[in-house]
Design a protein around this motif. Structure first.
Motif, mmCIF file in Angstrom:
data_model
loop_
_atom_site.group_PDB
_atom_site.id
_atom_site.type_symbol
_atom_site.label_atom_id
_atom_site.label_comp_id
_atom_site.label_asym_id
_atom_site.label_seq_id
_atom_site.Cartn_x
_atom_site.Cartn_y
_atom_site.Cartn_z
ATOM 1 N N LYS A 86 1.006 -0.935 0.509
ATOM 2 C CA LYS A 86 -0.157 -0.192 0.154
ATOM 3 C C LYS A 86 1.054 1.476 0.093
ATOM 4 C CE LYS A 86 -3.525 2.178 1.918
ATOM 5 N NZ LYS A 86 -3.151 3.904 2.926
ATOM 6 N N GLN A 123 2.244 1.504 -3.292
ATOM 7 C CA GLN A 123 0.998 1.916 -4.217
ATOM 8 C C GLN A 123 1.112 3.352 -3.710
ATOM 9 O OE1 GLN A 123 -0.346 0.522 -6.881
ATOM 10 N NE2 GLN A 123 -1.385 2.885 -7.323
ATOM 11 N N ASP A 153 1.028 6.963 -6.579
ATOM 12 C CA ASP A 153 -0.326 7.766 -6.632
ATOM 13 C C ASP A 153 0.197 9.441 -6.465
ATOM 14 O OD1 ASP A 153 -2.380 5.456 -6.905
ATOM 15 O OD2 ASP A 153 -2.755 5.418 -5.149
#
Length: 379
Positions: free
Chosen positions: A30, A33, A37
């Motif tokens: 996470k 990610q 982003d």
């Protein structure tokens, strides 16, 4: 404790470690990610900032002019506030008010003196009538422009056909222009950027024109060298047509005895016409005037001897007439000027330009190239 119990404890420990590792792996995934982003979001933000920074250059001149104007107004307002801040009774208020009026009258008088010096107030004639017309030729589209260069000694004729184009036709003289096969004898000059409308003008070897696709960019093009030498943004212009009956022309450039002018209309003035004096060498705005002349039912206008003459017509076409005059120096009593009609002509004009050297009007009407001779009198 038996071996079986140790084995159960080891299995439980391994199971716990596996769950923790799996939890850490998910959190790490996470985190990765989120970083991706954030990087993508930062790239989009960077592109937006760079795009806006690039766009700021297009409005630099306009913003600078507006900021300077705002600072001047703030300074004047501050002076007024200082005056009123020192008021202690009603009698003093009256005296301050009278002083302010005197100060404003003084400033207006000084401004007029500066304008007369800047515009060389030796120009003392005004339009009294339109004596006659001569249809020189009928060629080209419904909209266009043709002219001589009043700043040069040569007799060349220039024809700019259409409201959007990038080719100038240059003729040696008016006789060559009137010949039936005139396009074969014309020198073709191609512009790097097309023009918009019919409000362009040629002065001292340069074509000044509104660049097609821009809001208010004026180009300065050297006709002999065939290159752009300068450009400027005209503050406030380009949002609405200069004349309601000539919607393709947003900025109408004009020449008179004092040089280069721009004529346009602004929504902020209720659609009334605004005139701006431009230094044709530096391409800088020298002064701007808000006139009382409406752009409604106007088809064209021209400058002559520091005075704006606006030509009106009916939407269906008819007799063109001058019924609004604005003298920037106040030397003409516009209330005493009668309505001036264009003789023996029914139709409309897409262009009317004043030639101060010959004191004539060069006009384009439904594809016809016309010269109007003028009658003038002392202001």
């Amino acid at each position: 404790m038996g071996a079986a119990q140790y084995m159960m404890q080891d299995a439980a420990l391994m199971n716990y470690i596996d769950r923790r590792l799996l939890s850490l792996e998910k959190r790490l995934e996470k985190c990765n990610q989120d970083i991706l982003d954030y990087v993508e979001e930062f790239r989009d933000f960077s592109k937006m900032v760079l795009s806006r920074l690039a766009g700021l250059n297009n409005y630099k001149a306009e913003v600078k002019s507006e900021v300077e104007n705002l600072l001047t107004r703030i300074e004047r307002a501050q002076r007024d506030i200082d005056y009123f801040g020192s008021v202690t009774d009603s009698h003093t208020c009256i005296e301050v008010h009278e002083d302010l009026v005197k100060q404003q009258l003084f400033e207006e008088a000084e401004e007029k003196k500066k304008l007369k010096l800047m515009l060389n107030a030796s120009c003392d004639h005004m339009l009294a009538g339109i004596k006659s017309l001569k249809i020189v030729k009928k060629t080209g589209d419904k909209h266009g422009s043709w002219m001589k260069d009043p700043g040069k000694k040569h007799t060349k004729i220039y024809l700019l056909n259409g409201s959007v184009n990038n080719v100038i036709l240059e003729f040696a003289n008016i006789m060559t222009f009137t010949e039936s096969n005139h396009t074969l004898k014309a020198r073709r000059v191609t512009l790097p950027f097309p023009w918009e409308g019919t409000g362009h003008i040629i002065y001292q070897g340069f074509l000044f024109y509104h660049r097609y696709g821009s809001l208010n960019e004026i180009m300065k093009f050297n006709i002999q060298k065939r290159n752009i030498t300068d450009q400027m943004l005209l503050p406030g212009a380009g949002r609405i047509p200069a004349y309601q009956l000539s919607p393709s022309t947003k900025i109408d450039l004009a020449i008179d005895e004092q040089g280069l002018w721009a004529i346009h209309a602004e929504p902020d003035t209720g659609g009334n016409i605004v005139i701006t004096k431009i230094n044709h060498i530096t391409m800088a705005v020298e002064h701007t005037w808000d006139t009382s002349c409406s752009s409604k039912d106007a088809e064209a206008a021209f400058m002559a001897c520091n005075t704006l003459y606006v030509v009106y017509n009916s939407p269906s076409g008819g007799t063109s007439r001058i019924r609004c005059v604005y003298d920037i120096l106040g030397a003409v009593n516009t209330q005493e000027i009668p309505v001036l009609h264009f003789p023996k002509r029914q139709g409309s004009h897409s262009t009317i330009h004043y030639n101060p050297k010959e004191m004539q009007l060069f006009a384009w009407s439904d594809g016809s190239q016309i010269i109007y001779k003028l009658h003038t009198k002392q202001k």
